[in-house]
Scaffold this motif. Structure first.
Motif, short mmCIF file in Angstrom:
data_model
loop_
_atom_site.label_atom_id
_atom_site.label_comp_id
_atom_site.label_asym_id
_atom_site.label_seq_id
_atom_site.Cartn_x
_atom_site.Cartn_y
_atom_site.Cartn_z
N ALA A 4 43.09 -60.21 -19.81
CA ALA A 4 42.69 -61.62 -19.85
C ALA A 4 41.19 -61.74 -19.56
O ALA A 4 40.49 -62.54 -20.20
N LEU A 5 40.71 -60.95 -18.63
CA LEU A 5 39.27 -60.97 -18.29
C LEU A 5 38.45 -60.47 -19.48
O LEU A 5 37.43 -61.07 -19.84
N ARG A 6 38.89 -59.38 -20.09
CA ARG A 6 38.16 -58.85 -21.24
C ARG A 6 38.13 -59.85 -22.40
O ARG A 6 37.10 -60.06 -23.01
N GLU A 7 39.27 -60.45 -22.70
CA GLU A 7 39.32 -61.42 -23.79
C GLU A 7 38.39 -62.60 -23.53
O GLU A 7 37.70 -63.07 -24.45
N ALA A 8 38.36 -63.06 -22.30
CA ALA A 8 37.49 -64.18 -21.96
C ALA A 8 36.03 -63.80 -22.09
O ALA A 8 35.22 -64.56 -22.65
N LEU A 9 35.66 -62.62 -21.61
CA LEU A 9 34.26 -62.18 -21.70
C LEU A 9 33.86 -61.93 -23.15
O LEU A 9 32.74 -62.25 -23.55
N ASP A 10 34.76 -61.37 -23.93
CA ASP A 10 34.48 -61.19 -25.37
C ASP A 10 34.18 -62.53 -26.02
O ASP A 10 33.24 -62.67 -26.81
N ALA A 11 35.00 -63.53 -25.70
CA ALA A 11 34.81 -64.86 -26.29
C ALA A 11 33.51 -65.49 -25.82
O ALA A 11 32.78 -66.11 -26.61
N GLN A 12 33.20 -65.33 -24.53
CA GLN A 12 31.97 -65.91 -23.99
C GLN A 12 30.72 -65.31 -24.63
O GLN A 12 29.81 -66.04 -25.04
N PHE A 13 30.68 -63.99 -24.72
CA PHE A 13 29.49 -63.34 -25.28
C PHE A 13 29.37 -63.57 -26.77
O PHE A 13 28.25 -63.72 -27.29
N ALA A 14 30.48 -63.62 -27.48
CA ALA A 14 30.43 -63.92 -28.91
C ALA A 14 29.90 -65.32 -29.14
O ALA A 14 29.09 -65.56 -30.05
N LEU A 15 30.34 -66.26 -28.32
CA LEU A 15 29.86 -67.64 -28.43
C LEU A 15 28.38 -67.73 -28.11
O LEU A 15 27.61 -68.40 -28.81
N SER A 16 27.96 -67.04 -27.06
CA SER A 16 26.54 -67.06 -26.67
C SER A 16 25.65 -66.53 -27.79
O SER A 16 24.58 -67.09 -28.07
N LEU A 17 26.08 -65.46 -28.44
CA LEU A 17 25.30 -64.90 -29.54
C LEU A 17 25.19 -65.87 -30.70
O LEU A 17 24.12 -66.02 -31.32
N ARG A 18 26.28 -66.57 -31.01
CA ARG A 18 26.26 -67.55 -32.10
C ARG A 18 25.28 -68.67 -31.79
O ARG A 18 24.48 -69.07 -32.65
N VAL A 19 25.36 -69.18 -30.57
CA VAL A 19 24.52 -70.31 -30.19
C VAL A 19 23.05 -69.89 -30.11
O VAL A 19 22.16 -70.63 -30.52
N GLY A 37 37.75 -51.68 -22.39
CA GLY A 37 36.90 -52.71 -22.99
C GLY A 37 36.01 -53.43 -22.01
O GLY A 37 35.06 -54.12 -22.41
N LEU A 38 36.28 -53.30 -20.71
CA LEU A 38 35.45 -53.95 -19.70
C LEU A 38 34.22 -53.13 -19.34
O LEU A 38 33.32 -53.63 -18.66
N ALA A 39 34.16 -51.89 -19.81
CA ALA A 39 33.04 -51.02 -19.45
C ALA A 39 31.70 -51.60 -19.88
O ALA A 39 30.70 -51.49 -19.17
N VAL A 40 31.67 -52.24 -21.04
CA VAL A 40 30.42 -52.80 -21.56
C VAL A 40 29.92 -53.96 -20.70
O VAL A 40 28.73 -54.30 -20.74
N TYR A 41 30.81 -54.53 -19.90
CA TYR A 41 30.43 -55.66 -19.05
C TYR A 41 30.17 -55.25 -17.61
O TYR A 41 30.01 -56.11 -16.74
N SER A 42 30.11 -53.97 -17.34
CA SER A 42 29.96 -53.49 -15.97
C SER A 42 28.71 -54.04 -15.29
O SER A 42 28.76 -54.55 -14.16
N GLN A 43 27.56 -53.95 -15.96
CA GLN A 43 26.32 -54.44 -15.37
C GLN A 43 26.37 -55.96 -15.16
O GLN A 43 25.92 -56.48 -14.13
N TYR A 44 26.93 -56.64 -16.13
CA TYR A 44 27.07 -58.10 -16.03
C TYR A 44 27.90 -58.48 -14.81
O TYR A 44 27.52 -59.37 -14.03
N LEU A 45 29.02 -57.80 -14.61
CA LEU A 45 29.89 -58.10 -13.48
C LEU A 45 29.23 -57.73 -12.16
O LEU A 45 29.35 -58.46 -11.16
N ASN A 46 28.51 -56.63 -12.14
CA ASN A 46 27.80 -56.22 -10.92
C ASN A 46 26.75 -57.25 -10.51
O ASN A 46 26.56 -57.53 -9.32
N GLU A 47 26.06 -57.80 -11.51
CA GLU A 47 25.03 -58.79 -11.23
C GLU A 47 25.63 -60.08 -10.68
O GLU A 47 25.06 -60.72 -9.80
N ILE A 48 26.80 -60.45 -11.19
CA ILE A 48 27.47 -61.64 -10.68
C ILE A 48 27.82 -61.43 -9.21
O ILE A 48 27.61 -62.32 -8.36
N VAL A 49 28.36 -60.28 -8.88
CA VAL A 49 28.72 -59.97 -7.50
C VAL A 49 27.47 -59.97 -6.61
O VAL A 49 27.49 -60.49 -5.49
#
Length: 284
Positions: free
Chosen positions: A57-72, A134-146
């Motif tokens: 669920a976390l991966r799907e949400a992050l995939d959707a968020q980053f795909a949307l950000s790239l489009r915008v 699939g969450l590996a690509v978001y590791s830095q992003y998640l670390n920065e949030i923490v």
């Protein structure tokens, strides 16, 4: 060699111009994507309240968020660069404003992501990352949030700050229009006595002229125009400083300087050391 009169865009060699058609083949294509992206912004809310349910669920949400950000961001880039071709073009001013509004809507719509991620227990988040490749690509992003946990607000507060984005951009937009559209610079004489229309792009080459009178004319002419707009420039700068202070206080930073450095994880001591080193190297 610097030409006399500033050429219009139509007079320029296409080899020296960007090809925004590589982003969207036409303004109509941009409009189609804009409408689709706006629907995607509304759809992102479906992930609210689900980020901590499972690794997938976390991966799907992050995939959707980053795909949307790239489009915008692509929509914004096209509109902004079209405006940059001629900042006085009201059509692309409006397009940029719409793209900016869409970016702000996107940030507001996704404001729940960071608080929800921080609500996931650290051990659970680590387990999710180990479990889901699939969450590996978001590791830095998640670390920065923490890392930025002390400065993250509630979901409703984050949304409110995101919604203020267009207002916060006001001082910068005013300066851009003033500096790149409304200000007109005079013509000066070059080393041979020829007339040169002064522009931002020509200023530095003119300041490197071997002729001191050319350098003097370029400097006095450019900053003479700025001096004529002194009150407006000061008001714009004041608004920008107040904006920075507001967001720093809202996110519990000790200063606007610390707030500006934190996204890059740069301590203020590093900034202060750089300033001190430059000052020490200056001649007496």
């Amino acid at each position: 060699m610097i030409a006399g009169k500033l050429p219009s865009r139509k007079e320029m060699d296409p080899a020296f111009m960007w090809r925004l058609e590589d982003l969207y083949e036409s303004d109509a294509a941009w409009e189609d994507e804009f409408r689709a992206a706006r629907e995607a912004v509304n759809a992102i809310a479906a992930h609210s309240g689900r980020l901590g349910r499972s690794a997938d669920a976390l991966r799907e949400a992050l995939d959707a968020q980053f795909a949307l950000s790239l489009r915008v961001e692509k929509l914004y880039t096209y509109a902004h660069m079209r405006r940059d071709e001629d900042n006085a073009n009201t059509f692309y001013q409006a397009l940029t404003d719409r793209a900016t509004a869409l970016m702000v809507s996107t940030e507001a719509a996704t404001a729940f992501f960071t608080p929800e991620i921080l609500a996931i227990p650290p051990d659970t988040l680590s387990a999710y990352e180990a479990e889901c490749e699939g969450l590996a690509v978001y590791s830095q992003y998640l670390n920065e949030i923490v890392r930025q946990r002390p400065h993250v607000l509630s979901a409703s507060e984050e949304k409110l700050l995101a919604m203020a984005g267009e207002i916060a951009d006001g001082p910068g937009n005013i300066y851009t229009m003033l500096n790149n559209a409304d200000m007109k610079f005079p013509t000066i004489r070059d080393e041979r006595g020829g007339e040169i229309e002064l522009t931002h792009g020509r200023f530095i080459p003119l300041m490197e002229s071997a002729d001191r009178s050319v350098r003097q004319a370029a400097f006095d002419s450019l900053y003479g125009v700025y001096r004529g707009f002194g009150n407006t420039l000061c008001a714009s700068l004041s608004g920008s400083v107040k904006k920075d202070i507001f967001f720093a206080k809202a996110r519990n930073y000790p200063s606007a300087l610390v707030a500006s450095l934190d996204p890059d994880n740069v301590p203020q001591s590093v900034y202060d050391s750089l300033i001190a080193a430059v000052r020490q190297a200056l001649p007496d």
